[in-house]
Design a protein around this motif. Structure first.
Motif, mmCIF file in Angstrom:
data_model
loop_
_atom_site.group_PDB
_atom_site.id
_atom_site.type_symbol
_atom_site.label_atom_id
_atom_site.label_comp_id
_atom_site.label_asym_id
_atom_site.label_seq_id
_atom_site.Cartn_x
_atom_site.Cartn_y
_atom_site.Cartn_z
ATOM 1 N N ASP A 295 -5.266 -1.577 0.645
ATOM 2 C CA ASP A 295 -3.759 -1.797 0.547
ATOM 3 C C ASP A 295 -3.376 -2.709 -0.580
ATOM 4 O OD1 ASP A 295 -3.240 -0.437 2.861
ATOM 5 O OD2 ASP A 295 -3.349 -1.959 4.284
ATOM 6 N N GLU A 296 -4.158 -3.497 -0.831
ATOM 7 C CA GLU A 296 -3.950 -4.499 -2.047
ATOM 8 C C GLU A 296 -3.965 -3.559 -3.450
ATOM 9 O OE1 GLU A 296 -6.644 -8.077 -1.858
ATOM 10 O OE2 GLU A 296 -7.480 -6.606 -3.383
ATOM 11 N N VAL A 297 -4.558 -2.568 -3.397
ATOM 12 C CA VAL A 297 -4.471 -1.593 -4.443
ATOM 13 C C VAL A 297 -3.345 -0.913 -4.531
ATOM 14 C CG1 VAL A 297 -5.363 0.360 -5.719
ATOM 15 C CG2 VAL A 297 -7.016 -1.306 -4.623
ATOM 16 N N ARG A 298 -2.809 -0.453 -3.413
ATOM 17 C CA ARG A 298 -1.456 0.247 -3.304
ATOM 18 C C ARG A 298 -0.293 -0.634 -3.696
ATOM 19 N NH1 ARG A 298 -2.398 1.809 1.466
ATOM 20 N NH2 ARG A 298 -2.787 3.945 1.216
ATOM 21 N N GLU A 299 -0.632 -1.895 -3.234
ATOM 22 C CA GLU A 299 0.645 -2.933 -3.684
ATOM 23 C C GLU A 299 0.493 -3.120 -5.151
ATOM 24 O OE1 GLU A 299 1.314 -7.021 -2.095
ATOM 25 O OE2 GLU A 299 0.692 -5.751 -0.499
ATOM 26 N N LEU A 300 -0.626 -3.215 -5.687
ATOM 27 C CA LEU A 300 -0.860 -3.546 -7.383
ATOM 28 C C LEU A 300 -0.080 -2.293 -7.815
ATOM 29 C CD1 LEU A 300 -2.144 -5.165 -9.653
ATOM 30 C CD2 LEU A 300 -4.166 -3.652 -9.157
ATOM 31 N N LEU A 301 -0.425 -1.153 -7.490
ATOM 32 C CA LEU A 301 0.398 -0.040 -8.190
ATOM 33 C C LEU A 301 1.519 0.134 -8.161
ATOM 34 C CD1 LEU A 301 -2.654 2.621 -7.600
ATOM 35 C CD2 LEU A 301 -2.350 1.493 -9.839
ATOM 36 N N ALA A 302 2.215 -0.033 -6.890
ATOM 37 C CA ALA A 302 3.539 0.255 -6.728
ATOM 38 C C ALA A 302 4.240 -0.793 -7.537
ATOM 39 C CB ALA A 302 3.750 -0.295 -5.046
ATOM 40 N N GLY A 303 3.663 -1.982 -7.822
ATOM 41 C CA GLY A 303 4.316 -3.059 -8.727
ATOM 42 C C GLY A 303 4.212 -2.891 -10.002
ATOM 43 N N SER A 304 3.339 -1.706 -10.506
ATOM 44 C CA SER A 304 3.088 -1.630 -11.808
ATOM 45 C C SER A 304 4.147 -0.804 -12.633
ATOM 46 C CB SER A 304 1.616 -1.005 -12.012
ATOM 47 O OG SER A 304 0.635 -1.859 -11.483
ATOM 48 N N ARG A 305 4.281 -0.923 -14.013
ATOM 49 C CA ARG A 305 5.331 -0.182 -14.692
ATOM 50 C C ARG A 305 5.001 1.273 -14.818
ATOM 51 N NH1 ARG A 305 5.899 -1.422 -21.132
ATOM 52 N NH2 ARG A 305 7.230 0.417 -21.544
ATOM 53 N N GLY A 306 6.056 2.058 -14.553
ATOM 54 C CA GLY A 306 5.958 3.644 -14.743
ATOM 55 C C GLY A 306 5.157 4.281 -13.598
ATOM 56 N N ILE A 307 5.016 3.395 -12.320
ATOM 57 C CA ILE A 307 4.019 4.214 -11.291
ATOM 58 C C ILE A 307 5.094 4.134 -10.136
ATOM 59 C CG2 ILE A 307 2.283 4.167 -9.602
ATOM 60 C CD1 ILE A 307 0.532 2.660 -12.088
ATOM 61 N N ILE A 308 5.157 5.385 -9.340
ATOM 62 C CA ILE A 308 5.831 5.518 -7.956
ATOM 63 C C ILE A 308 4.778 5.825 -7.164
ATOM 64 C CG2 ILE A 308 7.489 6.565 -6.617
ATOM 65 C CD1 ILE A 308 8.784 5.168 -8.536
ATOM 66 N N ILE A 309 4.738 5.217 -5.914
ATOM 67 C CA ILE A 309 3.697 5.673 -4.950
ATOM 68 C C ILE A 309 4.288 6.248 -3.977
ATOM 69 C CG2 ILE A 309 2.402 4.635 -2.663
ATOM 70 C CD1 ILE A 309 1.009 3.780 -5.363
ATOM 71 N N GLU A 310 3.581 7.440 -3.657
ATOM 72 C CA GLU A 310 3.943 8.738 -2.659
ATOM 73 C C GLU A 310 2.778 8.712 -1.766
ATOM 74 O OE1 GLU A 310 7.471 11.446 -4.684
ATOM 75 O OE2 GLU A 310 5.396 11.942 -4.748
ATOM 76 N N ASP A 311 2.670 8.030 -0.516
ATOM 77 C CA ASP A 311 1.414 8.067 0.032
ATOM 78 C C ASP A 311 1.855 7.947 1.507
ATOM 79 O OD1 ASP A 311 -1.394 8.245 0.341
ATOM 80 O OD2 ASP A 311 -1.683 6.032 -0.452
ATOM 81 N N ASP A 312 2.288 8.963 2.196
ATOM 82 C CA ASP A 312 2.423 8.879 3.645
ATOM 83 C C ASP A 312 1.720 10.279 3.992
ATOM 84 O OD1 ASP A 312 3.208 8.626 6.018
ATOM 85 O OD2 ASP A 312 5.219 8.628 5.617
ATOM 86 N N PRO A 313 0.451 10.546 4.152
ATOM 87 C CA PRO A 313 -0.088 11.973 4.423
ATOM 88 C C PRO A 313 0.104 12.303 5.795
ATOM 89 C CG PRO A 313 -1.816 10.235 4.034
ATOM 90 C CD PRO A 313 -0.573 9.462 3.639
ATOM 91 N N GLY A 314 0.516 11.289 6.862
ATOM 92 C CA GLY A 314 0.817 11.577 8.277
ATOM 93 C C GLY A 314 2.129 12.538 8.172
ATOM 94 N N ASN A 315 3.010 12.209 7.091
ATOM 95 C CA ASN A 315 4.344 13.100 7.153
ATOM 96 C C ASN A 315 4.337 13.849 5.919
ATOM 97 O OD1 ASN A 315 5.862 11.857 9.108
ATOM 98 N ND2 ASN A 315 5.668 10.062 8.328
#
Ligand SMILES: NC(=O)c1ccc[n+]([C@@H]2O[C@H](COP(=O)([O-])OP(=O)(O)OC[C@H]3O[C@@H](n4cnc5c(N)ncnc54)[C@H](OP(=O)(O)O)[C@@H]3O)[C@@H](O)[C@H]2O)c1
Length: 342
Positions: A256-276
């Motif tokens: 979860d920490e990595v997900r947060e780190l990437l979400a706050g990094s320049r140029g990156i968008i997180i799309e990560d909701d496999p359940g949906n």
């Protein structure tokens, strides 16, 4: 801030067209834009913002008065014309392989190593498309957890091989649907309904040049100590490269920490909701600027390992957008000048 004269070399090609579009949307101080291409295309008129711009021949003298030239005309054109442009005091950002391996010319992904621009000598190389999107993601992870090793497999779009490859995918798909024989010209095998583990030519160690580019460029741009192995695959996708990445780090992490780190990094968008059924898709990334990351999960077979899926538009972040972002960094850092000794 003064206005700058820009040039696009290979302005009528796939990447050149995206460069025009990216410059059109940008807020860069562009006073003048020169469109250069081969002699056969001279006189063609291209619309840019509210202007009609006539294409001129890409030749040494055409660079007089140009501050920044964005090249997407292939290696031969770059080797011939970039040194000539530099002699005219023009800073060149080149998309081909011509200068990527140079010891003196920086190879730059702005989110990763913009500081490498500082001592440029008039030539900046734009990395390989698959390398760019991968390094945007690896950089923040490396900074925080120190990457030991990366295993990456790519699923690359045909637009990376130029318009002829896009046309061939369409033609083969139509022929297949109509029960006709498929014509194979661009790749060694049929690309429609297929996957080719072969991008660029093979080299002595059994890798392809594309695979070696990803390895060598990661070492030049990010860190020579990172272990990295690659398999590059051409897919019947028009636009948007996808990559499966397995990353092993020195330091422990929480996913979860990595997900947060990437979400706050320049140029990156997180799309990560496999359940949906939400994860990055090439068809959604096409035409968009960001690098999309999803399917983020722990690799349970090793101590500090993670897996993810990363997608970006290979003609935008993989080529035109990264080039324009380099130009923006040059302007912002007051580096639009060629040293006298070049
Ligand atoms: N970052 C990346 O990894 C990445 C991604 C994609 C492409 N690229 C690079 O960008 C280049 C262009 O790719 P593309 O897909 O846009 O190819 P493309 O669609 O074939 O476009 C190349 C354009 O440059 C023109 N051209 C050829 N030789 C020229 C010369 N000597 N002077 C001026 N213009 C010249 C071509 O004209 P004609 O069609 O009439 O020959 C064409 O208009 C590739 O060769 C590759 O090196 C890099």
């Amino acid at each position: 801030m003064r206005d700058f004269t820009f040039a696009i070399v290979g302005a009528l090609g796939n990447v050149g067209t995206e460069m025009r579009g990216t410059l059109e949307k940008s807020k860069l101080p562009i006073g003048n834009l020169v469109m250069m291409d081969v002699a056969e295309n001279v006189g063609q008129v291209v619309k840019w913002r509210d202007r009609e711009i006539s294409v001129v021949e890409a030749a040494a003298d055409a660079f007089a008065g140009v501050d920044i030239a964005l090249f997407s005309a292939g290696e031969g054109a770059a080797l011939e014309l970039v040194p000539e442009a530099v002699k005219h005091g023009c800073v060149c950002v080149d998309n081909s392989t011509a200068f990527r391996g140079s010891d003196v010319d920086p190879l730059v992904v702005p989110e990763v190593n913009a500081e490498a621009l500082t001592n440029h000598r008039g030539i900046i190389a734009n990395p390989n498309c698959s390398t760019i999107q991968m390094l945007v993601v690896l950089k923040p992870i490396h900074e925080k957890y120190t990457i030991k090793r990366v295993v990456v497999s790519t699923y690359q779009a045909v637009s990376g091989s130029g318009q002829a490859a896009v046309d061939e995918l369409h033609a083969q798909t139509r022929a297949f649907a109509e029960g006709r024989e498929l014509e194979v010209n661009v790749y060694p095998h049929q690309i429609a309904f297929n996957a080719l583990p072969h991008i660029d030519s093979f080299v002595a160690n059994g890798y392809t040049k594309e695979e070696m580019k990803m390895i060598d460029e990661t070492h030049k741009i990010l860190d020579p100590a990172i272990g990295i192995t690659t398999t590059t695959v051409r897919m019947p996708v028009v636009n948007g490269h996808s990559e499966s990445m397995n990353i092993e780090t020195e330091k422990p992490f929480e996913i979860d920490e990595v997900r947060e780190l990437l979400a706050g990094s320049r140029g990156i968008i997180i799309e990560d909701d496999p359940g949906n059924n939400v994860y990055p898709l090439a068809i959604n990334a096409a035409g968009q600027d960001p690098v999309y990351v999803g399917r983020l999960r722990r690799d349970e077979s090793i101590g500090n390992g993670m897996n993810m899926w990363c997608v970006a538009d290979n003609l935008l972040k993989g080529a035109a957008l990264n080039t324009v972002q380099i130009a923006a960094e040059l302007i912002e850092r007051d580096l639009v000048r060629v040293p006298g000794d070049v």
